[in-house]
Design an enzyme around this catalytic site. Structure first.
Site, short mmCIF file in Angstrom:
data_model
loop_
_atom_site.label_atom_id
_atom_site.label_comp_id
_atom_site.label_asym_id
_atom_site.label_seq_id
_atom_site.Cartn_x
_atom_site.Cartn_y
_atom_site.Cartn_z
N LYS A 93 -1.97 -5.11 0.55
CA LYS A 93 -3.21 -4.32 0.56
C LYS A 93 -3.88 -4.31 -0.81
O LYS A 93 -5.07 -4.54 -0.93
CB LYS A 93 -2.93 -2.85 0.96
N ARG A 121 -3.06 7.60 5.05
CA ARG A 121 -1.72 7.20 5.45
C ARG A 121 -1.19 8.07 6.57
O ARG A 121 -0.06 7.85 7.03
CB ARG A 121 -0.78 7.32 4.25
N ARG A 126 8.09 -7.81 -6.48
CA ARG A 126 6.83 -7.30 -7.07
C ARG A 126 7.07 -6.84 -8.50
O ARG A 126 8.05 -6.18 -8.79
CB ARG A 126 6.29 -6.14 -6.24
N ARG A 174 8.74 -1.38 -10.02
CA ARG A 174 8.54 0.05 -9.77
C ARG A 174 9.82 0.68 -9.25
O ARG A 174 10.52 0.08 -8.44
CB ARG A 174 7.42 0.23 -8.72
N ARG A 181 10.49 3.92 2.86
CA ARG A 181 9.03 3.81 2.91
C ARG A 181 8.59 3.10 4.20
O ARG A 181 7.56 3.44 4.77
CB ARG A 181 8.52 3.08 1.66
P1 ADP Z 1 0.65 -3.34 -1.10
O1 ADP Z 1 -0.52 -2.87 -1.91
O2 ADP Z 1 0.33 -3.49 0.36
O3 ADP Z 1 1.87 -2.52 -1.33
P2 ADP Z 1 0.72 -5.65 -2.92
O4 ADP Z 1 -0.67 -6.16 -2.89
O5 ADP Z 1 1.17 -4.90 -4.11
O6 ADP Z 1 1.02 -4.81 -1.56
O7 ADP Z 1 1.70 -6.89 -2.67
C1 ADP Z 1 3.13 -6.71 -2.61
C2 ADP Z 1 3.82 -7.88 -3.31
O8 ADP Z 1 3.61 -9.09 -2.58
C3 ADP Z 1 3.28 -8.16 -4.72
O9 ADP Z 1 4.37 -8.62 -5.50
C4 ADP Z 1 2.24 -9.25 -4.50
O10 ADP Z 1 2.08 -10.05 -5.67
C5 ADP Z 1 2.86 -10.05 -3.35
N1 ADP Z 1 1.87 -10.62 -2.43
C6 ADP Z 1 0.65 -10.13 -2.07
N2 ADP Z 1 0.03 -10.92 -1.16
C7 ADP Z 1 0.91 -11.93 -0.91
C8 ADP Z 1 0.86 -13.08 -0.03
N3 ADP Z 1 -0.19 -13.31 0.79
N4 ADP Z 1 1.93 -13.89 -0.03
C9 ADP Z 1 3.00 -13.65 -0.83
N5 ADP Z 1 3.11 -12.60 -1.66
C10 ADP Z 1 2.08 -11.74 -1.70
P1 ADP Z 2 2.32 0.54 -1.69
O1 ADP Z 2 1.02 -0.10 -2.15
O2 ADP Z 2 3.49 -0.27 -2.08
O3 ADP Z 2 2.31 0.88 -0.25
P2 ADP Z 2 1.31 2.86 -3.01
O4 ADP Z 2 1.09 2.59 -4.44
O5 ADP Z 2 0.14 2.83 -2.10
O6 ADP Z 2 2.45 1.90 -2.49
O7 ADP Z 2 1.99 4.27 -2.82
C1 ADP Z 2 3.14 4.64 -3.56
C2 ADP Z 2 3.56 6.05 -3.15
O8 ADP Z 2 2.50 6.98 -3.48
C3 ADP Z 2 3.80 6.26 -1.67
O9 ADP Z 2 5.11 5.87 -1.28
C4 ADP Z 2 3.56 7.77 -1.54
O10 ADP Z 2 4.67 8.50 -2.02
C5 ADP Z 2 2.40 8.00 -2.50
N1 ADP Z 2 1.10 7.88 -1.81
C6 ADP Z 2 0.13 6.95 -2.06
N2 ADP Z 2 -0.92 7.13 -1.24
C7 ADP Z 2 -0.61 8.20 -0.44
C8 ADP Z 2 -1.28 8.86 0.62
N3 ADP Z 2 -2.49 8.49 1.07
N4 ADP Z 2 -0.64 9.92 1.20
C9 ADP Z 2 0.55 10.33 0.78
N5 ADP Z 2 1.24 9.74 -0.20
C10 ADP Z 2 0.67 8.68 -0.82
#
Ligand code: ADP
Ligand code: ADP
Ligand code: ZN
Length: 213
Positions: free
Chosen positions: A13, A88, A127, A160, A171
């Site tokens: 995302k 979420r 990541r 992280r 999660r």
């Molecule tokens: P989210 O915001 O949904 O948690 P991220 O954008 O941080 O996800 O991506 C999670 C991990 O996967 C990161 O290490 C990112 O560099 C990697 N990643 C993102 N898109 C892709 C893809 N299309 N293929 C492989 N790895 C990806």
């Molecule tokens: P990822 O991109 O890997 O899904 P985020 O950075 O979006 O992780 O979120 C990390 C953490 O921050 C979540 O596991 C949650 O604890 C908190 N968080 C982020 N956005 C929300 C939301 N909209 N509602 C509740 N908790 C949130």
């Protein structure tokens, strides 16, 4: 243009949201980034959020909604935004919808980045995030030019705390229980679009731009 990114933790995302923000000139708003910035600065909000984040749980809706509504009320959001990690839960989505309706506005697209659970633990354990600017990398799929160093700002890259496998499993469970129902919520509103998040990140972005135009 108001866009929501949906998908499991690690689906990509944030990666896609950053590219959307750049191409369509809208701010990228990540509630996770806002919480992490507060933790880093030792604010009261940060301390409260950390209790939940460390366990892989969601920060309570009340607090999260307040932060998000403050953010989208700022001037740079006048022409839209891409929300990454919000909403979420159904109550979060409902509040956002109600607030937008008061202004005669609505979400234009909810983009669901679809990645099966099997791929998620690998995505998260690889990541790496910049401690300073929040840029994200993947040790295998999206490596920085120099190991452990951010391409953008030269700061250190870290795993992280909540990307450790045991927390990732929590999660994922939270995602299925509380966030996945949003797919039906936005389908019912006629704005849900799904892209295959297992593809290469440029291919995923191509699918996204095909949708957004
Ligand atoms: P989210 O915001 O949904 O948690 P991220 O954008 O941080 O996800 O991506 C999670 C991990 O996967 C990161 O290490 C990112 O560099 C990697 N990643 C993102 N898109 C892709 C893809 N299309 N293929 C492989 N790895 C990806
Ligand atoms: P990822 O991109 O890997 O899904 P985020 O950075 O979006 O992780 O979120 C990390 C953490 O921050 C979540 O596991 C949650 O604890 C908190 N968080 C982020 N956005 C929300 C939301 N909209 N509602 C509740 N908790 C949130
Ligand atoms: Zn950086």
């Amino acid at each position: 243009m108001k866009i929501i990114m949906l998908g499991a933790p690690g689906a990509g995302k944030g990666t896609q949201a950053k590219m959307i923000a750049e191409k369509y000139h809208v701010p990228h708003i990540s509630t996770g980034d806002i919480f992490r910035a507060n933790i880093k600065n030792g604010t009261e909000l940060g301390m409260e959020a950390k209790k939940y984040m460390d366990q892989g749980l969601l920060v309570p809706d009340e607090l999260t909604v307040r932060i998000l509504l403050d953010r989208v009320a700022q001037d740079d959001c006048a022409n839209g935004y891409v929300l990454d990690g919000f909403p979420r839960t159904i109550p979060q989505a409902q509040v956002l919808d109600d607030e937008l309706a008061k202004l005669g506005e609505k979400i234009d697209y909810a983009i669901n980045v679809d990645v099966p659970d099997e791929n998620i633990v690998n995505r998260m354990s690889g990541r790496r995030a910049c401690i300073k600017c929040g840029a994200t990398y993947h040790i295998a799929h999206v490596p920085p030019k120099k190991e452990g160093v951010c391409d953008v700002c030269g700061s250190e890259l870290v795993l992280r705390d909540d990307d450790k496998p045991e927390t990732v499993l929590n999660r994922l469970k939270v995602y299925h229980d509380q966030t996945q129902p949003l797919i039906d919520f936005y389908t019912a509103k006629g704005v849900l679009k799904t892209v295959d998040g297992t593809k290469d990140m440029q291919d995923v972005f191509q699918a996204v731009t095909d949708i957004l135009g």
